[in-house]
Design a protein around this motif. Structure first.
Motif, PDB file in Angstrom:
ATOM      1  N   ALA A 593       0.851  -1.192   0.000  1.00  0.00           N
ATOM      2  CA  ALA A 593       0.000   0.000   0.000  1.00  0.00           C
ATOM      3  C   ALA A 593       0.885   1.240   0.000  1.00  0.00           C
ATOM      4  O   ALA A 593       1.975   1.239   0.566  1.00  0.00           O
ATOM      5  CB  ALA A 593      -0.908   0.006   1.225  1.00  0.00           C
ATOM      6  N   GLY A 594       0.418   2.297  -0.650  1.00  0.00           N
ATOM      7  CA  GLY A 594       1.196   3.527  -0.715  1.00  0.00           C
ATOM      8  C   GLY A 594       2.445   3.350  -1.543  1.00  0.00           C
ATOM      9  O   GLY A 594       2.484   2.581  -2.504  1.00  0.00           O
ATOM     10  N   SER A 595       3.505   4.068  -1.151  1.00  0.00           N
ATOM     11  CA  SER A 595       4.784   3.918  -1.838  1.00  0.00           C
ATOM     12  C   SER A 595       5.478   2.642  -1.367  1.00  0.00           C
ATOM     13  O   SER A 595       5.328   2.224  -0.213  1.00  0.00           O
ATOM     14  CB  SER A 595       5.676   5.131  -1.580  1.00  0.00           C
ATOM     15  OG  SER A 595       5.109   6.297  -2.165  1.00  0.00           O
ATOM     16  N   THR A 609       2.197   0.761   4.610  1.00  0.00           N
ATOM     17  CA  THR A 609       2.252  -0.542   5.272  1.00  0.00           C
ATOM     18  C   THR A 609       0.949  -1.287   5.038  1.00  0.00           C
ATOM     19  O   THR A 609      -0.093  -0.679   4.747  1.00  0.00           O
ATOM     20  CB  THR A 609       2.472  -0.403   6.786  1.00  0.00           C
ATOM     21  OG1 THR A 609       1.404   0.350   7.353  1.00  0.00           O
ATOM     22  CG2 THR A 609       3.793   0.290   7.082  1.00  0.00           C
ATOM     23  N   ILE A 610       1.032  -2.604   5.179  1.00  0.00           N
ATOM     24  CA  ILE A 610      -0.137  -3.459   5.014  1.00  0.00           C
ATOM     25  C   ILE A 610       0.023  -4.659   5.932  1.00  0.00           C
ATOM     26  O   ILE A 610       1.147  -5.127   6.152  1.00  0.00           O
ATOM     27  CB  ILE A 610      -0.292  -3.903   3.542  1.00  0.00           C
ATOM     28  CG1 ILE A 610      -1.576  -4.697   3.351  1.00  0.00           C
ATOM     29  CG2 ILE A 610       0.898  -4.716   3.086  1.00  0.00           C
ATOM     30  CD1 ILE A 610      -1.835  -5.074   1.917  1.00  0.00           C
ATOM     31  N   LYS A 711      -5.587  -4.238   7.290  1.00  0.00           N
ATOM     32  CA  LYS A 711      -5.331  -2.825   7.538  1.00  0.00           C
ATOM     33  C   LYS A 711      -4.200  -2.345   6.643  1.00  0.00           C
ATOM     34  O   LYS A 711      -3.138  -2.968   6.592  1.00  0.00           O
ATOM     35  CB  LYS A 711      -4.967  -2.593   9.006  1.00  0.00           C
ATOM     36  CG  LYS A 711      -4.727  -1.140   9.368  1.00  0.00           C
ATOM     37  CD  LYS A 711      -4.404  -0.981  10.844  1.00  0.00           C
ATOM     38  CE  LYS A 711      -4.165   0.479  11.214  1.00  0.00           C
ATOM     39  NZ  LYS A 711      -3.837   0.626  12.652  1.00  0.00           N
ATOM     40  N   ALA A 712      -4.443  -1.243   5.920  1.00  0.00           N
ATOM     41  CA  ALA A 712      -3.441  -0.696   5.007  1.00  0.00           C
ATOM     42  C   ALA A 712      -3.276   0.791   5.282  1.00  0.00           C
ATOM     43  O   ALA A 712      -4.263   1.515   5.432  1.00  0.00           O
ATOM     44  CB  ALA A 712      -3.853  -0.921   3.562  1.00  0.00           C
ATOM     45  N   THR A 733      -5.684   5.680   5.959  1.00  0.00           N
ATOM     46  CA  THR A 733      -5.667   4.316   6.494  1.00  0.00           C
ATOM     47  C   THR A 733      -6.993   3.637   6.166  1.00  0.00           C
ATOM     48  O   THR A 733      -8.067   4.209   6.405  1.00  0.00           O
ATOM     49  CB  THR A 733      -5.452   4.327   8.008  1.00  0.00           C
ATOM     50  OG1 THR A 733      -4.211   4.968   8.310  1.00  0.00           O
ATOM     51  CG2 THR A 733      -5.435   2.905   8.563  1.00  0.00           C
ATOM     52  N   THR A 734      -6.927   2.447   5.617  1.00  0.00           N
ATOM     53  CA  THR A 734      -8.133   1.694   5.281  1.00  0.00           C
ATOM     54  C   THR A 734      -8.155   0.382   6.054  1.00  0.00           C
ATOM     55  O   THR A 734      -7.115  -0.235   6.268  1.00  0.00           O
ATOM     56  CB  THR A 734      -8.202   1.389   3.778  1.00  0.00           C
ATOM     57  OG1 THR A 734      -7.048   0.625   3.405  1.00  0.00           O
ATOM     58  CG2 THR A 734      -8.244   2.667   2.962  1.00  0.00           C
ATOM     59  N   THR A 735      -9.358   0.010   6.465  1.00  0.00           N
ATOM     60  CA  THR A 735      -9.554  -1.261   7.168  1.00  0.00           C
ATOM     61  C   THR A 735     -10.688  -1.999   6.484  1.00  0.00           C
ATOM     62  O   THR A 735     -11.820  -1.500   6.430  1.00  0.00           O
ATOM     63  CB  THR A 735      -9.884  -1.034   8.650  1.00  0.00           C
ATOM     64  OG1 THR A 735      -8.831  -0.277   9.265  1.00  0.00           O
ATOM     65  CG2 THR A 735     -10.033  -2.361   9.378  1.00  0.00           C
TER      66      THR A 735
END
Length: 952
Positions: A593-595, A609-610, A711-712, A733-735
């Motif tokens: 996730a992200g960069s 992070t993931i 969670k990401a 942040t996604t859950t």
């Protein structure tokens, strides 16, 4: 008659009897000489393979006087012990400066005046081979200089002298497929060298390395790297100096102290061989209390020595009984001429001394001869040349005396029996009837039970001395029970055919002959089974503790840098062409996730992070970690701890494998092929779930009601222009709650994977993915040539990928040890059975004559000998297996006690201490060896019977 004259006559009779009965004498000598031979060869091998101080110095220094080493501390005062191994800073020394602020040390300025020196410096490198490429170590050292003799020796060709020449160890040449005269290229700077010679390092025969003259590799490599930034510079180690001091003076302790004052540590030959007193060694005060206690080793040595004496007595005792039985008439004549019982006993004891002395001398001589004969094989096995055969005269003399004494001890029981026989029985050949002792089995049973209890108590309490003493007592107790066990065998033959029935009844009727032979087999098998059981158990423990990088029988090709994706297909082709691939491949992708943190890792919070959120509570949280873990560890057993450690909640809490290139989340992109080839989960429901976009969770501890929480944190770096433009603004942040297929508990330990996520599901969640690796199933472990060819093909493809295979446990030479033990026990069993055959022929002549007289076929004699040997061998093996289990189990209990102590100090430490029976070794001893000795006895026994007139 004086005492001296009586013994002189006894020795004369014994010597003549030994010469007259050459076959029996050879058998006795062999039984005594074999153990003496083994102990002599073991002593010579151990003493020779164990390097002396002088040999260790030669391995480090060659012919030089000293080795000077800059320890990288700068020009500060150091202290060292005379051996040059232990060193440190003085207790009152100021704190050392950071590494980048330390001043260099002018090491040559610390040498004694008038010294000559060589420099030594090593570096790792990748070089070409006949098969491809391989990694090795190159050392810049003038190996042609006489100062290196003893440390480096030329076996073929010539030493390298020019800067385009290089020499290789024999182990490197064997692994690489190269030979003298070939060209080898150092990868990176692409420097080519000619192999001028093959070298041997006497202290490290298995070393795979290269040697070049100083300035031939490091300097030109560095120069090439300075001009081409794409080439990595050489990673050379610290420089060392081999110094030859002034003629006649060498390097003294005062020279060492002077070098210490400037920050240099010295290993000097004459200082190590003749160390100064502690009063002149500044560091000596810090080393007090370092002595080790060898009480346990002494106890183990004494136990082994006692068992060796017992083994020789048990082996040779029945053979002397053969002589006493065959010499009954001669001994009867001694008694009829006025000889006392003591003089009859003296004749038999003198026979033991004569044959024991001959056996001891023959065993020592054969031990020397075999050690010298097999010296090259032993050196290759240990990986080190013997400087010379190291002989400790007092040890060899003690071994010889041991053989002589045990020969006399082995003749003691037959001597007592011969002294008790009446003159009439001896002259007529009648044996009379004697009831076996009723006390001995009772005493034996008590001693057996006490020995087992003592050994087990020693194991539980961690006392090795009690384990050794209890094991010896248990075996002695079992020896006392053997006559009763042999007597019971006679009852088992009622329903058997004629020959085995006679063999069992003969063994039971002649317990004085059968019991010692069974005891000899038992003693040999007991030692072998004890060591084999402990070795197998220890190997099983190591296999359990081993944390594999990949699933066994697989290989993974992974990309270093996925920005050049075209290299991964070429790396796959290299593996498919060279490795023993069995089946298709399964591709694995990375997800983040992200960069990407593998790219944007230099700044904190510059990538995403993931991970899976692990629920709390029973079945989810590991009870061995966190609050209450130590209290729980005090209450549970090793088996309960193992069950908890293998549960999904704890299986990846202690150690997490990220071998597939993912992070601690262990989430990968894959399909059904990954399930079957790597996870070994052959379930159509799981494959169907992946095809439908449902993730497959391998660790059930992360699931709750069939769902997981993913969670990401989508954090993007300012430098990540491409993805940053798609996701401007602050990190989010996604859950997500995802329905998953939950695999059975046993798949939670799959290396490198916690959850397999379908590609389309990752895209729907807004995650980034890329192709990263491929998994292959192998039919066997690839050899050196296949590995080198694959590495070369990947190198040609741009060297942007690498191949990894499942790492196995380091078994060492366990299988060879087990085979040697089985062969040793088999040889002793064969010898004991041969003794039994001789005893049977001595005792059963009347029975065999009666069988022939009533019309028994000639083959009965042959088959009877075979079954007699089979009974003895099989009985001894079974009893020896039981006796050998006692010390092995007791020692494993000692290990269990230590493991439980470590586990209770740290609940995540394994306490698994298995007891694994070496069934293959036992099967070889219990099935193959008895049948073999029975067949040999039958084959070597004559079926022709000479009828004789009954005496009297």
């Amino acid at each position: 008659m004086s005492l001296f004259s009586g013994w002189r006559a006894a020795f004369r009779i014994a010597r003549r009897d030994a010469v007259r009965a050459k076959g029996r004498s050879a058998l006795v000598v062999a039984m005594i000489a074999l153990p003496v031979l083994g102990v002599t060869a073991a002593d010579l091998t151990y003493r020779s393979a164990l390097p002396t101080v002088a040999e260790d110095l030669t391995a480090d220094l060659g012919a030089a006087d000293a080795l000077f080493i800059d320890q990288g501390m700068g020009p500060v005062r150091l202290e060292q012990m005379p051996d040059g191994v232990m060193w440190g800073t003085p207790e009152d020394a100021p704190e050392t400066l950071p590494e980048d602020e330390r001043k260099p040390v002018d090491v040559p300025a610390t040498f004694p005046k008038g010294s000559r020196y060589l420099t030594e410096q090593s570096l790792p490198a990748s070089v070409t081979t006949r098969h491809g490429i391989t990694d090795t170590q190159i050392t810049e050292l003038a190996v042609a200089d006489p100062l290196l003799r003893g440390r480096v020796e030329l076996t073929e060709g010539a030493y390298p002298k020019a800067k385009d020449e290089i020499a290789a160890t024999e182990a490197f040449l064997k692994a690489s497929g190269l030979s003298v005269g070939d060209r080898v290229t150092v990868r990176g700077p692409e420097q080519a060298y000619t192999l001028t010679g093959a070298l041997e390092l006497p202290a490290d025969l298995k070393s795979e390395s290269l040697f070049a003259v100083p300035g031939a590799v490091i300097a030109p490599w560095q120069k090439t790297a300075d001009g081409d930034k794409e080439i990595l510079p050489p990673q050379a180690g610290d420089r060392k100096w081999l110094v030859q001091g002034p003629s006649g003076a060498g390097v003294t302790w005062s020279d060492v102290l002077a070098a210490n004052d400037r920050g240099v540590v010295v290993r000097a030959r004459q200082v190590v061989l003749d160390p100064p007193p502690d009063s002149e060694v500044p560091m000596a005060a810090q080393m007090e209390g370092w002595e080790t206690d060898n009480a346990e080793m002494t106890a183990a040595t004494l136990t082994v020595a006692a068992m060796a004496v017992l083994e020789i007595v048990l082996l040779a005792g029945p053979a002397f009984a053969v002589g006493a039985r065959r010499s009954r008439r001669q001994l009867g004549l001694v008694g009829s001429c006025g000889g006392t019982r003591g003089q009859v006993r003296a004749v038999v004891l003198a026979g033991g001394a004569v044959l024991g002395g001959v056996g001891a001398v023959a065993g020592v001589g054969a031990g020397f001869g075999l050690t010298a004969l097999f010296r090259p094989m032993i050196e290759d096995f240990t990986g080190r040349r013997f400087g010379e055969l190291t002989v400790q005269p007092w040890e060899i003399l003690a071994i010889a005396v041991l053989g002589l004494v045990t020969g006399v001890l082995a003749a003691l029981a037959p001597a007592i029996v011969a002294g008790r026989q009446s003159v009439l029985e001896s002259l007529t050949g009648r044996r009379g009837s004697r009831r076996s002792s009723r006390v001995l089995p009772v005493v034996g049973s008590v001693v057996l039970a006490g020995g087992v209890a003592l050994a087990v108590y020693g194991g539980v309490s961690g006392n090795i001395k009690l384990v050794a003493g209890g094991s010896v007592l248990a075996e002695l107790g079992l020896l006392g029970c053997i006559p009763v066990i042999v007597g019971f065998l006679g009852r088992l033959g009622r329903r058997l055919p004629l020959t085995p029935r006679i063999a069992l009844r003969d063994a039971a009727r002649n317990r004085g002959r059968t019991a010692p032979a069974v005891a000899a087999v038992m003693a040999a098998v007991a030692g072998s089974v004890a060591i084999a059981t402990y070795t197998s158990s220890n190997a099983a423990e190591q296999a359990y503790d081993h944390q594999p990088d990949l699933t066994a029988g697989t290989a993974a090709v992974m990309a270093f840098d996925t920005s050049q994706k075209a290299n991964l297909p070429r790396a796959r082709a290299a593996v498919e062409q060279n490795y023993p691939v069995n089946g298709g491949r399964a591709d694995v992708g990375r997800v983040w996730a992200g960069s990407d943190c593998s790219v944007y890792y230099e700044e904190e919070n510059d990538c995403g992070t993931i991970g899976l959120v692990k629920p709390t509570g029973e079945g989810h949280s590991c009870p061995l970690k966190g609050k209450g873990a130590k209290e729980l560890a005090l209450r549970i057993s090793a088996d309960e701890h193992k069950r908890l450690m293998n549960s999904p909640a704890c299986v990846d809490e202690r150690w997490t494998s990220v071998s597939l290139g993912n992070d601690d989340s262990k989430i990968v992109i894959g399909d059904a092929g990954l399930l079957t080839s790597y996870v070994k989960l052959d379930d159509p429901a799981a494959a169907k779930a992946l095809a439908a976009g449902t993730p497959v969770l391998l660790n059930p501890a992360y699931a709750e009601n069939g769902e997981v929480t993913l969670k990401a944190v989508h954090t993007y770096s300012e430098r990540d222009k491409e993805n940053r433009a798609l996701h401007p603004g602050k990190a989010r942040t996604t859950t997500d709650r995802l329905k998953v297929y939950v695999a059975p508990d046993r798949y939670a330990a799959t290396p490198g994977i916690r959850m397999i996520l379908p590609q389309r599901t990752a895209e729907e969640l807004g995650l980034h993915t890329e192709e990263h690796a491929s998994i292959y199933t192998l039919s066997r472990e690839p050899n050196d040539a296949e590995r080198q060819a694959t590495d070369a093909a990947i190198e040609q493809a741009g060297n942007r990928a690498y191949v990894m295979t499942a790492s196995g446990t380091q078994q060492g030479d366990d299988e060879a040890v087990l085979l040697i033990l089985a062969l040793f026990a088999g040889v002793v069993t064969l010898g004991a059975a041969a003794i039994t055959t001789g005893l049977s022929k001595a005792d059963a002549e009347a029975d065999l004559t009666t069988l022939s007289a009533v019309g028994a076929p000639p083959g009965v004699r042959r088959s009877l000998s075979g079954f007699q040997c089979l009974v003895v061998a099989l009985t001894g093996v079974l009893l020896g297996t039981l006796a050998g289990i006692v010390p092995a189990v007791a020692l494993r209990l000692t290990d269990l006690r230590a493991a439980l102590a470590d586990m209770r100090a740290d609940p995540m430490e394994s306490a698994y201490t298995p007891i694994v029976m070496p069934w293959e070794t036992i099967a070889l001893l219990a099935l193959v060896v008895p049948v073999l000795v029975g067949l040999l006895a039958a084959a070597l026994t004559s079926s022709r019977q000479k009828l004789a007139r009954r005496a009297g």
